[in-house]
Design a protein around this motif. Sequence first.
Motif, PDB file in Angstrom:
ATOM      1  N   ARG A  77     -15.626   6.734 -53.876  1.00  0.00           N
ATOM      2  CA  ARG A  77     -14.668   6.751 -52.751  1.00  0.00           C
ATOM      3  C   ARG A  77     -13.475   7.566 -53.216  1.00  0.00           C
ATOM      4  NH1 ARG A  77     -10.267   3.689 -52.001  1.00  0.00           N
ATOM      5  NH2 ARG A  77     -10.940   2.110 -53.505  1.00  0.00           N
ATOM      6  N   TYR A  98     -15.842  10.132 -49.016  1.00  0.00           N
ATOM      7  CA  TYR A  98     -16.915   9.519 -49.804  1.00  0.00           C
ATOM      8  C   TYR A  98     -17.840  10.622 -50.307  1.00  0.00           C
ATOM      9  CZ  TYR A  98     -15.650   5.123 -47.426  1.00  0.00           C
ATOM     10  OH  TYR A  98     -14.986   4.048 -46.923  1.00  0.00           O
ATOM     11  N   SER A 102     -11.721   0.485 -46.888  1.00  0.00           N
ATOM     12  CA  SER A 102     -13.139   0.823 -46.885  1.00  0.00           C
ATOM     13  C   SER A 102     -13.971  -0.445 -46.754  1.00  0.00           C
ATOM     14  CB  SER A 102     -13.506   1.557 -48.169  1.00  0.00           C
ATOM     15  OG  SER A 102     -14.893   1.818 -48.219  1.00  0.00           O
ATOM     16  N   THR A 154     -18.252  -0.213 -50.915  1.00  0.00           N
ATOM     17  CA  THR A 154     -17.793   0.274 -52.211  1.00  0.00           C
ATOM     18  C   THR A 154     -18.834   1.215 -52.795  1.00  0.00           C
ATOM     19  OG1 THR A 154     -18.820  -1.596 -53.362  1.00  0.00           O
ATOM     20  CG2 THR A 154     -16.537  -1.881 -52.620  1.00  0.00           C
TER      21      THR A 154
END
Length: 417
Positions: free
Chosen positions: A82, A97, A190, A193
């Motif tokens: 990320r 990402y 987000s 993960t």
Amino acid sequence: MHESKFFSARARGRAVALVFVLSLAACGQESAQKTSVLPRPDVSVVTLHPQSVVITTELPGRTTASLTAEVRPQVGGIIQSRLFQEGGEVKVGDVLYQIDPAPYQASLDSALASLRKAEASVPSAQAKVDRYQSLAKQSAVSKQDLDDALATLAQAQADVASGKASVETARINLEYTKITAPIGGRIDKSSLTPGALVTASQTTILTTIRTIDPINVDVTESSTNLLNWRKAIGEGRLKFAGPDISVKLLLENGTTYAHLGKFAFVESNVSETTGTFALRATFPNPDRLLLPGMYVRAIIEQGVAENSYVVPQRAVTRDTKGEATAMFVGKDGKVVQRVLTIDRNVGNNWLASAGVQDGDRVIVEGAQRVRPGQDVTGTEVTIDENTGEVLERKQGSLDSTQTAQGGGTSGASSAGK
């Protein structure tokens, strides 16, 4: 002897009565003297004059982002990293990402190899067609052989076009492994993960980006008020402010937002259930003070009421009939009570359409100590437009014999700001 005692008692009674009457007369004279020297009550007044008043309406609403984008993956794979700060600002094209690109890089390499193979077959097919066309003119080959050569060349060229499309598709998919920001703005947290598996066009949102500079404010207004406004414009009681309507904003804590907004649009339909329609204003938000979802109150300019009178709200009361009344100091210095026709509030003032005239002095302080017909002394004061309280007294006072002159209410001038 008894008779002399009787007359003596009567004489004494008359003397006492006479003394009592004289004492009452003296007290009455003293009271009259005291009454005659009592000063007239002092009241605070504001002089009214006609002026142009900006008419506004205050409507409740919510702030909304001017742009909103829900970020989802367009290809499947494992999230490797990320690359943004949650809650921070991102720009258009920033990488958010990184999905594992290895399988997509392999697909691109395979597509490139297939394209090169297809391109390699084109020159020989083209040479064969050129040779057969030359021989066909000499009738050295059949027409069928020439047609077959042309078909082989067309097939080779089609294979090249297909290969190029495959390469482009593979390249796009490889680029999609870098999930970028479609808009600029503030990004949320987000939902996944690194290490999570994602699929193309999945329902789970990775994150959301909102553009909050500028920010929108959506409010609602009743269709009845819209009709009344158009009627006032048509009758000339209200002068339309024009298309560039400015909008002020009151925040939840009661403070006024520092930046003015612009009127954006009016919805073209009215809700059948609520009888309201939506309006939108746009505000600059450089400090990011406004966030989507905040409750606010928008103050929108409706127009200008020319030659109008505004009366401080502190000067107006309601009688037993519910009518708006106010105390005035007449030219002869006597208190007069009048019934006013109130249209609406303008800040800390009332917009009066009847019951007032140019030069009227309305009592804003001390009205509870006087009554109609009483002689008073009026002192000109200034009203604080933010609080509606008496701000200051002007130099000198207007006594009961002076004619009303000079400045008007500060209330209307504030309303016209």
